[in-house]
Design an enzyme around this catalytic site. Structure first.
Site, PDB file in Angstrom:
ATOM      1  N   THR A 221     -36.623 -11.349 -33.453  1.00  0.00           N
ATOM      2  CA  THR A 221     -35.634 -10.313 -33.725  1.00  0.00           C
ATOM      3  C   THR A 221     -34.424 -10.876 -34.455  1.00  0.00           C
ATOM      4  OG1 THR A 221     -33.996  -8.927 -32.603  1.00  0.00           O
ATOM      5  CG2 THR A 221     -34.773 -10.801 -31.382  1.00  0.00           C
TER       6      THR A 221
ATOM      7  N   TYR B 216     -31.413 -10.683 -24.133  1.00  0.00           N
ATOM      8  CA  TYR B 216     -32.593 -10.315 -24.921  1.00  0.00           C
ATOM      9  C   TYR B 216     -32.764 -11.282 -26.101  1.00  0.00           C
ATOM     10  CZ  TYR B 216     -35.263  -8.021 -28.559  1.00  0.00           C
ATOM     11  OH  TYR B 216     -36.160  -7.773 -29.564  1.00  0.00           O
TER      12      TYR B 216
END
Ligand code: UDP
Length: 325
Positions: free
Chosen positions: A118, A142
């Site tokens: 990501t 995350y």
């Protein structure tokens, strides 16, 4: 003979589109998913094996049964806000779960993996567009969990000869252009589906999180990349690994950014509904601008997004999210 690819998280949003792309390219995708966020109905191009990532014995049994040529690893918790509230859950699933997967792969001599990473690994970027060489400084658990896995893959590659493709997504958007697969996040937190819900009368308004950013219209700018383009990049990445290609880390974005207001305008144009806007505070941890430099994916994977146009992404999402009459 079709080559089998194990797809963890293949019942989820990006994973299910990747399975479709794999199948169209002549592969057989075997999905491994605990159905905590994914839906069985999205598994249409091969078997669906239900299991937890942490269940190493089950993973090993599935790998032994299907003998995949490579793994695509999508299974993860993905909501940044939730990761701040429940970091242990994120590290357990995203990091410890990946270690189980790597051990199960090693036990059965599967040495190739395509990993969903990501843009969150960059944290608050120092400049944009962001190349892969930009510093890595995730600002939430995350992003940390994804960066930890990237580093683990690097170490395992050095120690054991594993080969990987790490694909760092910017903002996944759009929907299956054929309308076969429907986005299904519960609860929904992503901008485009939320604006569509406001247009379809399923919520009263759309909140704009921050209007005082240092951007032309004061709202955050993101690089929206169509899920079918993410899927095609994964297929190219696995083909490259199977052809003997070396490990690679690449951004997946279009290189173009759109502001929150531009997204709302695109939804207005697509639905012809005047959406009610609510001005809200900034959401903690949101950088002003996140735009990819996607030139490495173009060069090394031969990838070019087919649906870089925001209006088209919104149209595809609207087509699958519109309430059925
Ligand atoms: N956003 C917003 N209102 C919403 C949801 C999101 O203004 O109800 C903004 C958010 O602050 C960010 C952009 O839309 O700048 C994209 O957010 P999303 O959650 O879709 O993806 P993220 O960038 O967090 O991965």
């Amino acid at each position: 003979m079709d080559k089998t690819i194990l797809v963890t998280g293949g019942a989820g949003f990006v994973g299910s589109h990747a399975c479709k792309a794999l199948s169209q390219a002549g592969f057989c995708p075997v999905v491994y998913d605990d159905l905590s966020n994914g839906v069985r109905d999205a598994v249409r191009w091969g078997p669906c094996e239900v299991g937890k990532l942490e269940d190493e014995a089950r993973l090993a049994a599935v790998i032994a049964e299907y003998k995949p040529a490579a793994v695509m690893h999508f299974a993860a918790f993905i909501e940044a806000g939730e990761s701040v509230r429940e970091p242990e859950r994120f590290y357990q699933n995203n990091v410890a779960g990946t270690l189980s997967l790597l051990r199960a792969m090693r036990a059965h001599d599967v040495g190739k993996i395509v990993f969903s990473s990501t843009a969150a690994v960059y944290g608050n970027p120092k400049f944009t567009p962001i190349p892969e060489t930009h510093g890595l400084n995730p600002v939430n658990p995350y992003g940390q969990s994804k960066l930890m896995v990237e580093r683990i893959l690097g170490d395992v590659a050095a120690a054991q000869g594993l080969r990987f493709s790490i694909l760092r997504y910017f903002n996944a958007a759009g929907a299956d252009p054929d309308g076969e697969l429907r986005e299904n996040h519960q609860p929904e937190t992503h901008l485009i589906p939320l604006v569509l819900q406001a247009a379809f009368g399923q919520r009263p308004d759309i909140a704009i999180f921050g209007t005082d950013y240092d951007t032309p219209d004061g709202t955050c700018i993101r690089d929206y990349v169509h899920v079918a383009d993410l899927a095609s990049a994964h297929t190219l990445a696995v083909q490259r690994l199977l052809a003997g290609g070396t490990s690679l880390t690449a951004n997946l974005g279009t290189g173009r950014g759109f502001s929150v207001r531009e997204v709302i305008d695109a939804v207005k144009a697509a639905t012809r509904v005047d959406i009610r806007i609510r001005l809200a505070d900034r959401r903690p941890g949101d950088p002003a601008i996140l735009v990819a430099d996607p030139s490495r994916a173009a060069r090394d994977l031969g990838w070019a997004p087919r649906y870089a146009d925001l209006a088209q992404q919104v149209q595809h999402a609207a087509a699958v999210l519109a309430p059925s009459r």
